[in-house]
Write an enzyme that holds these catalytic residues in place. Structure first.
Site, PDB file in Angstrom:
ATOM      1  N   GLY A  12      28.783  38.118  28.497  1.00  0.00           N
ATOM      2  CA  GLY A  12      30.118  37.530  28.493  1.00  0.00           C
ATOM      3  C   GLY A  12      30.089  36.117  27.924  1.00  0.00           C
ATOM      4  N   GLN A  13      31.274  35.497  27.878  1.00  0.00           N
ATOM      5  CA  GLN A  13      31.376  34.141  27.312  1.00  0.00           C
ATOM      6  C   GLN A  13      30.436  33.153  28.014  1.00  0.00           C
ATOM      7  OE1 GLN A  13      35.112  31.377  26.505  1.00  0.00           O
ATOM      8  NE2 GLN A  13      34.591  31.267  28.681  1.00  0.00           N
ATOM      9  N   ASP A  59      23.753  47.469  37.407  1.00  0.00           N
ATOM     10  CA  ASP A  59      25.196  47.307  37.546  1.00  0.00           C
ATOM     11  C   ASP A  59      25.454  46.614  38.876  1.00  0.00           C
ATOM     12  OD1 ASP A  59      27.818  48.911  36.163  1.00  0.00           O
ATOM     13  OD2 ASP A  59      28.090  48.095  38.179  1.00  0.00           O
ATOM     14  N   GLN A  84      34.629  42.132  36.425  1.00  0.00           N
ATOM     15  CA  GLN A  84      35.810  42.543  35.657  1.00  0.00           C
ATOM     16  C   GLN A  84      36.694  41.298  35.732  1.00  0.00           C
ATOM     17  OE1 GLN A  84      38.719  42.941  34.017  1.00  0.00           O
ATOM     18  NE2 GLN A  84      39.664  43.329  35.995  1.00  0.00           N
ATOM     19  N   TYR A 150      42.375  40.737  41.147  1.00  0.00           N
ATOM     20  CA  TYR A 150      41.210  39.942  40.705  1.00  0.00           C
ATOM     21  C   TYR A 150      41.002  38.747  41.627  1.00  0.00           C
ATOM     22  CZ  TYR A 150      38.669  36.463  37.903  1.00  0.00           C
ATOM     23  OH  TYR A 150      37.796  35.487  37.471  1.00  0.00           O
ATOM     24  N   LYS A 154      37.846  37.980  44.052  1.00  0.00           N
ATOM     25  CA  LYS A 154      37.050  36.752  43.905  1.00  0.00           C
ATOM     26  C   LYS A 154      36.981  35.982  45.228  1.00  0.00           C
ATOM     27  CE  LYS A 154      35.393  36.258  39.705  1.00  0.00           C
ATOM     28  NZ  LYS A 154      33.982  36.004  39.427  1.00  0.00           N
TER      29      LYS A 154
HETATM   30  P1  NAP Z   1      33.535  37.711  30.654  1.00  0.00           P
HETATM   31  O1  NAP Z   1      33.430  37.190  29.260  1.00  0.00           O
HETATM   32  O2  NAP Z   1      34.545  38.764  30.956  1.00  0.00           O
HETATM   33  O3  NAP Z   1      32.092  38.218  31.091  1.00  0.00           O
HETATM   34  C1  NAP Z   1      31.875  39.006  32.239  1.00  0.00           C
HETATM   35  C2  NAP Z   1      30.653  39.878  32.010  1.00  0.00           C
HETATM   36  O4  NAP Z   1      30.422  40.672  33.198  1.00  0.00           O
HETATM   37  C3  NAP Z   1      30.774  40.864  30.854  1.00  0.00           C
HETATM   38  O5  NAP Z   1      29.623  40.793  30.050  1.00  0.00           O
HETATM   39  C4  NAP Z   1      30.874  42.220  31.555  1.00  0.00           C
HETATM   40  O6  NAP Z   1      30.354  43.264  30.778  1.00  0.00           O
HETATM   41  C5  NAP Z   1      30.020  41.986  32.786  1.00  0.00           C
HETATM   42  N1  NAP Z   1      30.296  42.989  33.836  1.00  0.00           N
HETATM   43  C6  NAP Z   1      31.504  43.524  34.166  1.00  0.00           C
HETATM   44  N2  NAP Z   1      31.361  44.425  35.145  1.00  0.00           N
HETATM   45  C7  NAP Z   1      30.021  44.477  35.431  1.00  0.00           C
HETATM   46  C8  NAP Z   1      29.256  45.258  36.339  1.00  0.00           C
HETATM   47  N3  NAP Z   1      29.832  46.127  37.175  1.00  0.00           N
HETATM   48  N4  NAP Z   1      27.921  45.063  36.364  1.00  0.00           N
HETATM   49  C9  NAP Z   1      27.330  44.170  35.517  1.00  0.00           C
HETATM   50  N5  NAP Z   1      27.999  43.410  34.628  1.00  0.00           N
HETATM   51  C10 NAP Z   1      29.344  43.564  34.588  1.00  0.00           C
HETATM   52  O7  NAP Z   1      33.823  36.497  31.668  1.00  0.00           O
HETATM   53  P2  NAP Z   1      33.529  34.920  31.484  1.00  0.00           P
HETATM   54  O8  NAP Z   1      34.750  34.283  30.959  1.00  0.00           O
HETATM   55  O9  NAP Z   1      32.223  34.748  30.829  1.00  0.00           O
HETATM   56  O10 NAP Z   1      33.436  34.482  33.011  1.00  0.00           O
HETATM   57  C11 NAP Z   1      32.193  34.519  33.703  1.00  0.00           C
HETATM   58  C12 NAP Z   1      32.473  34.615  35.190  1.00  0.00           C
HETATM   59  O11 NAP Z   1      33.232  33.480  35.602  1.00  0.00           O
HETATM   60  C13 NAP Z   1      33.281  35.825  35.600  1.00  0.00           C
HETATM   61  O12 NAP Z   1      32.826  36.213  36.880  1.00  0.00           O
HETATM   62  C14 NAP Z   1      34.700  35.307  35.700  1.00  0.00           C
HETATM   63  O13 NAP Z   1      35.445  36.075  36.599  1.00  0.00           O
HETATM   64  C15 NAP Z   1      34.445  33.896  36.208  1.00  0.00           C
HETATM   65  N6  NAP Z   1      35.432  32.880  35.833  1.00  0.00           N
HETATM   66  C16 NAP Z   1      35.789  32.720  34.524  1.00  0.00           C
HETATM   67  C17 NAP Z   1      36.675  31.709  34.188  1.00  0.00           C
HETATM   68  C18 NAP Z   1      37.090  31.486  32.753  1.00  0.00           C
HETATM   69  O14 NAP Z   1      38.093  30.801  32.537  1.00  0.00           O
HETATM   70  N7  NAP Z   1      36.348  31.982  31.780  1.00  0.00           N
HETATM   71  C19 NAP Z   1      37.182  30.866  35.177  1.00  0.00           C
HETATM   72  C20 NAP Z   1      36.756  31.045  36.488  1.00  0.00           C
HETATM   73  C21 NAP Z   1      35.868  32.047  36.806  1.00  0.00           C
HETATM   74  P3  NAP Z   1      31.405  44.228  29.966  1.00  0.00           P
HETATM   75  O15 NAP Z   1      32.279  43.296  29.175  1.00  0.00           O
HETATM   76  O16 NAP Z   1      30.491  45.068  29.141  1.00  0.00           O
HETATM   77  O17 NAP Z   1      32.152  44.965  31.018  1.00  0.00           O
HETATM   78  O1  G4F Z   2      44.265  33.688  29.382  1.00  0.00           O
HETATM   79  P1  G4F Z   2      44.706  34.400  30.590  1.00  0.00           P
HETATM   80  O2  G4F Z   2      44.653  35.882  30.562  1.00  0.00           O
HETATM   81  O3  G4F Z   2      43.887  33.779  31.794  1.00  0.00           O
HETATM   82  P2  G4F Z   2      44.111  33.774  33.383  1.00  0.00           P
HETATM   83  O4  G4F Z   2      44.979  34.873  33.832  1.00  0.00           O
HETATM   84  O5  G4F Z   2      44.510  32.399  33.766  1.00  0.00           O
HETATM   85  O6  G4F Z   2      42.631  34.094  33.901  1.00  0.00           O
HETATM   86  C1  G4F Z   2      41.493  33.445  33.336  1.00  0.00           C
HETATM   87  O7  G4F Z   2      41.243  32.253  34.034  1.00  0.00           O
HETATM   88  C2  G4F Z   2      40.890  32.432  35.425  1.00  0.00           C
HETATM   89  C3  G4F Z   2      40.680  31.026  36.007  1.00  0.00           C
HETATM   90  O8  G4F Z   2      41.903  30.533  36.487  1.00  0.00           O
HETATM   91  C4  G4F Z   2      39.631  33.268  35.481  1.00  0.00           C
HETATM   92  F1  G4F Z   2      39.220  33.397  36.777  1.00  0.00           F
HETATM   93  C5  G4F Z   2      39.879  34.620  34.856  1.00  0.00           C
HETATM   94  O9  G4F Z   2      38.680  35.375  34.871  1.00  0.00           O
HETATM   95  C6  G4F Z   2      40.311  34.416  33.407  1.00  0.00           C
HETATM   96  O10 G4F Z   2      39.223  33.885  32.692  1.00  0.00           O
HETATM   97  O11 G4F Z   2      46.232  33.993  30.924  1.00  0.00           O
HETATM   98  C7  G4F Z   2      46.629  32.641  31.031  1.00  0.00           C
HETATM   99  C8  G4F Z   2      48.137  32.570  31.175  1.00  0.00           C
HETATM  100  C9  G4F Z   2      48.720  33.496  32.244  1.00  0.00           C
HETATM  101  O12 G4F Z   2      49.693  32.801  32.961  1.00  0.00           O
HETATM  102  C10 G4F Z   2      49.367  34.625  31.447  1.00  0.00           C
HETATM  103  O13 G4F Z   2      50.483  35.244  32.080  1.00  0.00           O
HETATM  104  O14 G4F Z   2      48.738  32.973  29.949  1.00  0.00           O
HETATM  105  C11 G4F Z   2      49.814  33.832  30.235  1.00  0.00           C
HETATM  106  N1  G4F Z   2      50.078  34.690  29.071  1.00  0.00           N
HETATM  107  C12 G4F Z   2      51.248  34.703  28.360  1.00  0.00           C
HETATM  108  N2  G4F Z   2      51.177  35.626  27.399  1.00  0.00           N
HETATM  109  C13 G4F Z   2      49.248  35.587  28.544  1.00  0.00           C
HETATM  110  C14 G4F Z   2      49.931  36.183  27.482  1.00  0.00           C
HETATM  111  N3  G4F Z   2      47.992  35.935  28.868  1.00  0.00           N
HETATM  112  C15 G4F Z   2      47.375  36.887  28.117  1.00  0.00           C
HETATM  113  N4  G4F Z   2      46.105  37.231  28.421  1.00  0.00           N
HETATM  114  N5  G4F Z   2      48.037  37.523  27.081  1.00  0.00           N
HETATM  115  C16 G4F Z   2      49.301  37.210  26.724  1.00  0.00           C
HETATM  116  O15 G4F Z   2      49.878  37.780  25.809  1.00  0.00           O
END
Ligand code: NAP
Ligand code: G4F
Length: 328
Positions: A12-13, A59, A84, A150, A154
């Site tokens: 993932g990212q 997994d 997820q 979600y 979490k």
């Molecule tokens: P991401 O790009 O969606 O990466 C998540 C990774 O977890 C993917 O590689 C996914 O693989 C893997 N995964 C999903 N289900 C799994 C399973 N059952 N077993 C093993 N691996 C599994 O998310 P990210 O943005 O890097 O975020 C990393 C973590 O931080 C996540 O837990 C997310 O919820 C959390 N987080 C993210 C943000 C944000 O803004 N980016 C903010 C707060 C918290 P597949 O894609 O192949 O399913």
């Molecule tokens: O980019 P989003 O899908 O991110 P969201 O829902 O904030 O979640 C992300 O950040 C969380 C941390 O607060 C993480 F835990 C989570 O794993 C993920 O990385 O949506 C951001 C905002 C939302 O309010 C959504 O309703 O953008 C709004 N939005 C408006 N139009 C949209 C769209 N979001 C998406 N994905 N696609 C649209 O077309």
């Protein structure tokens, strides 16, 4: 002696940026990877580290695979980034989300407790747990009110990590990370959806951009900055939980404006509001207070939203240009 780490979600990212950081610090890095029918290591390839990581298949929903991974890698540190993670999908697949994003955390903690309880554990908690916000600026002390399956999953993982710290003395830390983005962000998240569309519209291969609620506000930072905070948490003497954020909030609308402005276009000419992208329950506003991370970890966000969006638009322009050349 060099340390060893396991990273779940390494494809993932955040997994990609964290793996790069740990490799630069001399760690041996094991990636815990779920089997997928097609290869999904493009992010590690973009960072040029795909051959520097050792992979262990498993997994998060299969505790035996986690125990096996811990026994093979014998890590000093365990970063649980796998989940997820797309909020929208969590209403369509709530049970899968509960199993991987929620119960998966407990499986990691059990694997550590049963194998070696000295392993330090990082849990990827989220600002999404604040949901229907109880305070205008959210800190470690703000009560939670998740708004999506979600967010609920979490919150379970968050409290389980705290519970294992209090019950079994496990060095477990939760990073309550606010939204963080990068050129490696998944295309389904709004920033990347916008920067990809900006590139395609600019290069003449897309007409418009369909979005949902553009009045939602997010505290957006750069993922490359945020993985440093994860690492720092596990280097402290005591385990604790930290908000990681920029302290600035912006609407989706203004983020679109920044992205379209960068290529000399007016977002109002291209954005179409499409109810298909509205969510059953929205998180209207997120704004984090990163004071504790600054004071204890000496961490702060370095990248402005403008610089982040510029970096993402430029990366998408390069990708789309490459795609177009291949088609020629
Ligand atoms: P991401 O790009 O969606 O990466 C998540 C990774 O977890 C993917 O590689 C996914 O693989 C893997 N995964 C999903 N289900 C799994 C399973 N059952 N077993 C093993 N691996 C599994 O998310 P990210 O943005 O890097 O975020 C990393 C973590 O931080 C996540 O837990 C997310 O919820 C959390 N987080 C993210 C943000 C944000 O803004 N980016 C903010 C707060 C918290 P597949 O894609 O192949 O399913
Ligand atoms: O980019 P989003 O899908 O991110 P969201 O829902 O904030 O979640 C992300 O950040 C969380 C941390 O607060 C993480 F835990 C989570 O794993 C993920 O990385 O949506 C951001 C905002 C939302 O309010 C959504 O309703 O953008 C709004 N939005 C408006 N139009 C949209 C769209 N979001 C998406 N994905 N696609 C649209 O077309």
């Amino acid at each position: 002696m060099n340390k060893t780490a396991i990273v779940t979600g390494i494809f993932g990212q955040d997994g990609a940026y964290l793996a790069k950081l740990l490799l630069e610090k001399g760690y041996k890095v094991y990636g815990f990877i779920a089997r997928r029918s097609t290869p999904v290591d493009w992010r590690l390839k973009e960072l040029g580290i795909e051959n520097e990581v050792e992979y262990i298949e498993g997994d998060l929903t299969d505790v035996s695979s986690l125990i096996r991974a811990v026994n093979i890698a014998k890590p000093d540190e365990f970063y649980n980034l796998g989940a997820q993670s797309f909020v929208g999908t969590s209403w369509k697949q709530p049970i899968l989300t509960a199993q991987s994003t929620g119960l998966g955390v407990l499986n990691c903690l059990e694997a550590i407790r049963l194998s070696n309880s000295d392993i330090k554990f990082y849990q990827a908690s989220t600002s999404e747990m604040f949901g229907l916000i109880q305070e205008p600026i959210q800190s470690e002390k703000t009560p939670f009110h998740p708004r999506s399956p979600y967010g609920v999953a979490k919150l379970f993982g968050h409290w389980m990590t705290i519970n294992y710290r209090e019950s079994f003395n496990i060095f477990g830390c939760c990073g309550i990370l606010f939204n963080h983005e990068s050129p490696l962000r998944g295309i389904e998240f709004v920033t990347r959806k916008v920067t990809d569309a900006v590139a395609r519209i600019k290069l003449g291969c897309q007409k418009d951009l369909h979005l949902g609620n553009i009045d939602a506000k997010r505290d957006w930072g750069f993922a490359g900055d945020y993985v440093e905070a994860m690492w720092k948490m596990l280097q402290q003497d005591k385990p604790d939980d930290y908000v990681v954020a920029t302290g600035r909030t912006t609407t989706v609308r203004d983020m679109c404006k920044i992205a379209f402005d960068y290529v000399g276009l007016n977002y109002e000419d291209y954005v179409v509001i499409d109810p298909k992208f509205y969510r059953p329950a929205e998180v209207d506003l997120l704004l984090g207070n990163p004071k504790k991370a600054k004071e204890v970890l000496n961490w702060e966000a370095k990248t402005s939203l403008e610089d982040l969006i510029k970096m993402m638009v430029e990366a998408d322009l390069r990708r789309v240009n490459k795609e177009l050349k291949v088609k020629d």
